[in-house]
Enzyme design. Sequence first.
Site, PDB file in Angstrom:
ATOM      1  N   GLY A  31       0.756  -1.515   0.090  1.00  0.00           N
ATOM      2  CA  GLY A  31      -0.078   0.280   0.524  1.00  0.00           C
ATOM      3  C   GLY A  31       0.321   0.993  -0.041  1.00  0.00           C
ATOM      4  O   GLY A  31      -0.012   2.012  -0.482  1.00  0.00           O
ATOM      5  N   CYS A 240     -28.085  -9.503 -16.857  1.00  0.00           N
ATOM      6  CA  CYS A 240     -27.069  -8.964 -17.944  1.00  0.00           C
ATOM      7  C   CYS A 240     -28.566  -9.214 -18.921  1.00  0.00           C
ATOM      8  O   CYS A 240     -28.296  -9.885 -19.246  1.00  0.00           O
ATOM      9  CB  CYS A 240     -25.760  -9.891 -18.130  1.00  0.00           C
ATOM     10  SG  CYS A 240     -25.614  -9.481 -19.512  1.00  0.00           S
ATOM     11  N   CYS A 243     -26.270 -12.593 -20.811  1.00  0.00           N
ATOM     12  CA  CYS A 243     -25.951 -14.038 -19.961  1.00  0.00           C
ATOM     13  C   CYS A 243     -27.237 -14.362 -19.351  1.00  0.00           C
ATOM     14  O   CYS A 243     -26.765 -14.901 -18.408  1.00  0.00           O
ATOM     15  CB  CYS A 243     -24.586 -14.080 -20.049  1.00  0.00           C
ATOM     16  SG  CYS A 243     -24.244 -13.084 -18.703  1.00  0.00           S
ATOM     17  N   CYS A 265     -23.219  -6.838 -18.371  1.00  0.00           N
ATOM     18  CA  CYS A 265     -21.754  -7.446 -17.970  1.00  0.00           C
ATOM     19  C   CYS A 265     -20.493  -6.494 -18.669  1.00  0.00           C
ATOM     20  O   CYS A 265     -20.361  -6.462 -19.924  1.00  0.00           O
ATOM     21  CB  CYS A 265     -21.386  -9.230 -17.931  1.00  0.00           C
ATOM     22  SG  CYS A 265     -22.230 -10.317 -17.862  1.00  0.00           S
ATOM     23  N   CYS A 271     -18.813 -13.126 -19.228  1.00  0.00           N
ATOM     24  CA  CYS A 271     -20.019 -12.533 -20.330  1.00  0.00           C
ATOM     25  C   CYS A 271     -20.065 -13.866 -20.727  1.00  0.00           C
ATOM     26  O   CYS A 271     -21.147 -14.466 -21.137  1.00  0.00           O
ATOM     27  CB  CYS A 271     -20.165 -11.534 -20.817  1.00  0.00           C
ATOM     28  SG  CYS A 271     -22.173 -10.988 -21.146  1.00  0.00           S
TER      29      CYS A 271
END
Lengths: 282, 251
Positions: A31, A240, A243, A265, A271
Amino acid sequence: MTEAGYNFGYLDENTKRMIRRALLQAVALPGYQVPFGSREMPLPYGWGTGGIQVTASIIGADDTLKVIDQGADDTTNAVSIRRFFNRVTGVATTDRTAEATIIQTRHRVPEMTLREGQVLVYQVPMPEPLFRLEPRVAETKRMHALADYGLMHVKLYEDIARHGAVTTSYNYPVLVNRRYLMSPSPIPAFDNPKLDRMPALQLFGAGREKRIYAVPPYTEVKSLDFEDHPFKPARADAACVICGSRASYLDELIVDDGGKRHFVCSDTDYCASRPPLQEAAE
Amino acid sequence: MSALMRASGLQLHFGKVAALDDVALEIHPGEVVAIVGESGSGKTTLLRVLAGMMAPQQGRVLYDGQDVHAMGEAARRGLMRSDWGFVHQNPRDGLRLRVSAGGNVGERLMAAGARHYGNIRAEATEWLKRVEIDPARIDDMPQTFSGGMQQRLQIARTLVTRPRLVFMDEPTGGLDVSVQARLLDLIRALVAELGLAVLIVTHDIAAARLLAHRMLVMRHGQVVEQGLTDRVLDDPQHPYTQLLVSSVLAA
């Protein structure tokens, strides 16, 4: 196959070594933003110069590269970076998350759970999570050094006081390894939980700001929140249209002049890997 | 009772100008000490040195037995967030103007680790009431507040973590007299209620008499006279103090 006159991966070996040293320090201090000597790249700032330099420094001849832009493999940014690496390294490229060893990404984390040995390289426009709150860079460095992060919570407090909820929906600040406050790059807050204890190595490159940071595998990444207002990743409440997924992150499309909306998606590989809606049981 | 803060032999020169010339000072828990003197006498410099914002060229400042200038910046910031408070003359220096009143009061709580929104807000509401700001304005920006309100907000923001020692740099400067009187009243009540030790810099002798138990008179970087407030003001010994006391206008 590879472009004549260019070193493997475009950058010269000394530059790659310098970036690898920065990467090692970044991995050692999860970080923490490590400064590095960012180079001019053959594309403008904001197009992923930081991510490209990181990828160029770690890529090897037997790697398989996937590049996504907002989750999609077929958008301009993804296509041009993939072609760039294909020309200057000749490595294999893929659209499949599972087959890739290095995934360079802009603003998304793939839906598929990544595994050990994979590397996720983020393109970062602004590495400093405190920059909208504290304009002095010297002061933000001091705040990181002293882990003085009350100010970030003031921002969250203000959001709740004004809007009833934390309204930050992307680039949602996280605390890495209980020490450093980190910007996860502008990924949707929906993706934040995926960063936590991810088996893959995560590297972040900011070209214009000349910073590199990292999250090693299996490192705790916690989205900031309040006890009585816990972190809630947002997702459009829809499926979606291709899909039928109700679990993936969705892009909203306006499909006609009447304002009709479709959701698809954002992760095109996810997808495509699912059966199309007609056959799907959902 | 041992001193909360003890400073000795403080020296600080800006070029040829002596801002602090062998200054010594003690503050005991719960005590209000005023530093008075004309502009340029080193009052504010002394405050900044005591609060660790500026290092002296010589001398030491001990807080609770620890040397303020020898401790690390992390420790000093920790003190500034918990045990100490600093009230600036201009509330704009002490407030975040783009953050709501509630956020301003809550900042120190959050810096100290408070992570419960409801509790932070309840505490902020309580403090706004204590400094006589309408709690309905908790989500308003300090920019929309009057000067007196801003100053009271700054005091709420400083006292919310219940510090032991508060530094005040001309807290009533720039306010008109009726607002000043209310603010002084408020400071006096809060100080007594919370048992704070306060070091207050002012050139307002009347304010010092109202608030302070003890008083130091500074001139040219030196403490020329000190003692109980009433003694110093009613029976000034040093010629400069006599001048200062006789210069106060009576309405």
